[in-house]
Design a protein around this motif. Structure first.
Motif: not given
Ligand code: 5RP
Length: 218
Positions: A6-8, A27-32, A80-84, A93-101, A120-122
């Protein structure tokens, strides 16, 4: 379809928003990571990227896409970025990967923020995913006490330091009914660097991938 598929698919659908010849925010994360990998055939169209983390920078550079400082790039047409988590208003809500700032800065400096995620993120209301808050090291305990007053249960993210050298408090137990208000309240606590609530600057477009295909929400 797995969550990762789904992410891909969401990442693939975001490719059509690329603007050839213009720098892009990443952005950052597995979706990105999927999105970066899918950029390979388009890299000659991308003069440079502004990256939100050391991890994304390394991946972009491995692909041969130059990474530049935001100060050098100026304002960006696309981020382009993902979200938690996301709600229907595209508040995140973002920052699960710690790159929120860095993510919040790049989102603010971009004209269009495309959020890519698996479906599932919605969620109906934000807050089941612990809300990340990056804090200056000396303010960690003070900020935690202030957050308890707001009804949250802060937990120090163990063994983790952001790319900016700071700890993260993950706030459990919040049902976020008023995201705009809470973002402002937490941002005003002395010592908070960034709260991972993206309500004042939500996404402009949400692309969700799932078993029924890809859906886009504005
Ligand atoms: C990183 C983030 C990511 O966008 C968020 O954690 C989603 O990650 P993933 O794409 O791995 O589900 O905010 O700080």
């Amino acid at each position: 379809m797995t969550q990762d598929e789904g992410k891909r698919e969401a990442a693939r659908a975001a490719l059509k928003y690329l603007r050839p010849g213009e720098p892009i925010g990443i952005g950052t994360g597995s979706t990105v990571n999927h999105f970066i990998d899918l950029l390979a055939p388009h890299k000659s169209d991308i003069p440079a990227a502004v990256s939100s983390s050391e991890a994304s920078t390394a991946r972009l550079k491995a692909l041969g896409i130059p990474v530049v400082d935001l100060n050098e790039a100026g304002s960006l047409s696309l981020y382009v970025d993902g979200a938690d988590e996301t709600n229907r208003h595209l508040q995140l809500i973002k920052g699960g990967g710690g790159a929120l700032t860095r993510e919040k800065i790049i989102a603010a400096a971009s004209r269009m923020f495309v959020c890519i995620a698996d479906e599932s993120k919605l969620v109906p209301a934000l807050g089941k995913f612990p809300l990340p808050v990056e804090v200056l090291p000396m303010a960690r305990s003070y900020v935690a006490r202030e957050i308890v007053k707001l009804g949250g249960q802060p937990e120090l993210r163990a063994g983790f330091t952001t790319d900016n050298g700071n700890p993260i408090l993950d706030i459990h137990g919040l049902r976020i009914e008023k995201p705009l208000e809470l973002e402002q309240q937490i941002s005003m606590i002395a010592g908070v660097v960034t709260v991972g609530l993206f309500a004042h600057r939500p996404a402009d477009l949400l692309i969700l991938g799932g078993p029924k295909g890809v859906q886009e929400l504005k």
